[in-house]
Scaffold this motif. Structure first.
Motif, PDB file in Angstrom:
ATOM      1  N   ARG A 139     -62.493  -1.725   2.492  1.00 21.80           N
ATOM      2  CA  ARG A 139     -62.741  -2.794   1.678  1.00 21.80           C
ATOM      3  C   ARG A 139     -61.496  -3.595   1.814  1.00 21.80           C
ATOM      4  O   ARG A 139     -60.450  -3.251   1.427  1.00 21.80           O
ATOM      5  N   LEU A 140     -61.584  -4.911   2.550  1.00 19.18           N
ATOM      6  CA  LEU A 140     -60.447  -5.675   2.758  1.00 19.18           C
ATOM      7  C   LEU A 140     -59.757  -6.158   1.302  1.00 19.18           C
ATOM      8  O   LEU A 140     -60.721  -6.752   0.522  1.00 19.18           O
ATOM      9  N   VAL A 141     -58.702  -6.029   1.178  1.00 21.65           N
ATOM     10  CA  VAL A 141     -57.928  -6.493  -0.166  1.00 21.65           C
ATOM     11  C   VAL A 141     -56.872  -7.494   0.216  1.00 21.65           C
ATOM     12  O   VAL A 141     -56.147  -7.670  -0.717  1.00 21.65           O
ATOM     13  N   GLY A 142     -56.802  -7.936   1.480  1.00 15.68           N
ATOM     14  CA  GLY A 142     -55.788  -8.977   1.593  1.00 15.68           C
ATOM     15  C   GLY A 142     -55.900  -9.359   3.206  1.00 15.68           C
ATOM     16  O   GLY A 142     -56.821  -8.886   3.827  1.00 15.68           O
ATOM     17  N   ARG A 143     -54.971 -10.329   3.526  1.00 12.03           N
ATOM     18  CA  ARG A 143     -55.227 -10.567   5.050  1.00 12.03           C
ATOM     19  C   ARG A 143     -55.045  -9.312   6.204  1.00 12.03           C
ATOM     20  O   ARG A 143     -55.504  -9.295   7.138  1.00 12.03           O
ATOM     21  N   HIS A 144     -54.074  -8.470   5.674  1.00 11.93           N
ATOM     22  CA  HIS A 144     -53.867  -7.271   6.627  1.00 11.93           C
ATOM     23  C   HIS A 144     -53.737  -6.149   5.811  1.00 11.93           C
ATOM     24  O   HIS A 144     -53.076  -4.910   6.190  1.00 11.93           O
ATOM     25  N   SER A 145     -54.437  -5.808   4.734  1.00 14.83           N
ATOM     26  CA  SER A 145     -54.589  -4.775   4.014  1.00 14.83           C
ATOM     27  C   SER A 145     -56.129  -4.399   3.604  1.00 14.83           C
ATOM     28  O   SER A 145     -56.939  -5.445   3.382  1.00 14.83           O
ATOM     29  N   ALA A 146     -56.175  -2.806   3.252  1.00 13.98           N
ATOM     30  CA  ALA A 146     -57.596  -2.480   3.144  1.00 13.98           C
ATOM     31  C   ALA A 146     -57.289  -1.293   1.990  1.00 13.98           C
ATOM     32  O   ALA A 146     -56.568  -0.598   2.190  1.00 13.98           O
ATOM     33  N   VAL A 147     -58.573  -1.007   1.424  1.00 10.46           N
ATOM     34  CA  VAL A 147     -58.919   0.411   0.736  1.00 10.46           C
ATOM     35  C   VAL A 147     -59.908   1.010   1.397  1.00 10.46           C
ATOM     36  O   VAL A 147     -60.953   0.449   1.961  1.00 10.46           O
ATOM     37  N   LYS A 148     -59.990   2.415   1.464  1.00 10.97           N
ATOM     38  CA  LYS A 148     -61.112   2.997   1.778  1.00 10.97           C
ATOM     39  C   LYS A 148     -61.369   4.178   0.971  1.00 10.97           C
ATOM     40  O   LYS A 148     -60.262   4.948   1.084  1.00 10.97           O
ATOM     41  N   THR A 149     -62.281   4.583   0.403  1.00  9.91           N
ATOM     42  CA  THR A 149     -62.502   5.777  -0.656  1.00  9.91           C
ATOM     43  C   THR A 149     -62.508   7.041   0.235  1.00  9.91           C
ATOM     44  O   THR A 149     -63.254   6.950   1.259  1.00  9.91           O
ATOM     45  N   CYS A 150     -61.514   7.782  -0.039  1.00  6.13           N
ATOM     46  CA  CYS A 150     -61.444   9.158   0.685  1.00  6.13           C
ATOM     47  C   CYS A 150     -62.326   9.954   0.370  1.00  6.13           C
ATOM     48  O   CYS A 150     -62.978  10.153  -0.865  1.00  6.13           O
TER      49      CYS A 150
END
Ligand code: SF4
Length: 321
Positions: free
Chosen positions: A16-27
């Motif tokens: 899930r992109l949360v910025g221009r160059h950042s992301a989260v992914k459920t582990c």
């Protein structure tokens, strides 16, 4: 690969992109912990509550190595960050919000206790390790500061080739991981395909810096059968340079994009990792404190006390990968 292609590719892999160059992914282990109470091996080793852990990266398009064993996408790496960096406060807010959204589907699941689901909505740990080299994010210090101010512990994983960033880390993460993925420069070049001629020298410089950093420090050796498993004398020299609290010899796992570069034959057995760990421990004067066979990892440390994060203890249920 253009930014749009990368975003589409990553979204397709559950990022899930949360910025221009950042992301989260459920582990995977966040889900396992919610559904079955099974925590990742860091739950067993350090007390991490996997259901309250956010896996994220502020450098999804930036890495300076091309490790063959890496699970993630490659082919777009650069060690130049974008012109504009994500604001650390917005980044933290969006990371927590994205985690809540991605876990919302677990509400009401028969095997998910309501209390545990509620806890998962209040993250307590952030693993800054998802993809790329996070120390290339120039606002890391402020991000760490904000996490700690909200009572969130931080695990920062670096490949060690950015010593300047380590030198200026302030505050320090709760736990700093340095990946030392080769016993010497020749194997390092073959395994990480780095394009900086000074990459090995930078890693050595980082180990010297890490030795003096007043935080929990871990050196992790990701071991690939037939590539970098062995050479315990040379790994011992490197580990003694950093003198970390903990050392994690860990077997390569055949998954993700690494399957395009390596085969199942490159996956060491846990007994092979245990034997490597035993030999390394003897050379650096550390003890074998624990192991998680399912994840092919052994924990070496100077002493057993203090291995759990403050206020936490060993994971309840049997840990896994
Ligand atoms: S510490 Fe790592 S493996 Fe464990 S739950 Fe967090 S992201 Fe997953």
């Amino acid at each position: 690969m253009g930014d749009q292609d990368l975003s589409t590719e990553l979204a397709g892999q559950g990022y899930r992109l949360v910025g221009r160059h950042s992301a989260v992914k459920t582990c995977y282990w966040t889900r396992q912990s919610l559904l079955y109470g099974r925590d990742c091996y860091k739950g067993r080793f350090y007390g991490i509550e996997s259901h309250r852990c956010v896996q994220m990266s502020p450098a999804i398009d930036s890495c300076n190595l091309h490790c063959r064993f890496c699970w993630r996408n490659q082919g777009w790496e650069n060690d130049e960050m974008m012109a504009e960096y994500d604001d650390p406060e917005t980044l933290l807010d969006r990371s927590v919000e994205a985690q809540r959204e991605m876990l919302s589907g677990f509400k009401g699941e028969a095997s998910v206790p309501e209390a545990r689901w509620e806890e998962a909505r209040q993250p307590r740990h952030i693993a800054i390790s998802l993809t790329g080299e996070p120390t290339l994010y120039p606002k890391m210090n402020r991000f760490l500061e904000l996490c700690h101010a909200r009572g969130i512990t931080t695990f920062l994983v670096t490949n060690g080739t950015n010593p300047d960033a380590l030198r200026h880390l302030d505050p320090l993460p709760t736990q700093l991981y340095v990946s030392v993925t080769a016993p010497n420069a020749a194997i390092f070049r073959k395994l990480t395909l780095h394009d900086r001629t000074d990459a090995w020298a930078r890693l050595l410089e980082s180990l010297d810096i890490v030795r003096a950093l007043p935080t929990r420090r871990v050196v992790r050796h990701t071991l690939v059968q037939g590539w970098n498993l062995g050479w315990e004398d040379q790994y011992a020299e490197l580990d003694l340079r950093a003198r970390p609290e903990f050392i994690e010899p860990k077997g390569y796992v055949y998954m993700g994009k690494s399957r395009q570069r390596l085969s199942r034959d490159h996956v060491p057995s846990h007994p092979a990792i245990r034997e490597f760990a035993r030999r390394l421990a003897a050379r650096v004067g550390y003890r074998v404190l624990d192991e998680a066979p399912d994840s092919k990892v052994v924990l070496l440390g100077l002493r057993a006390e203090g291995r759990y994060l403050p206020g936490l203890g060993p994971a309840e249920a049997p840990a896994a990968a």
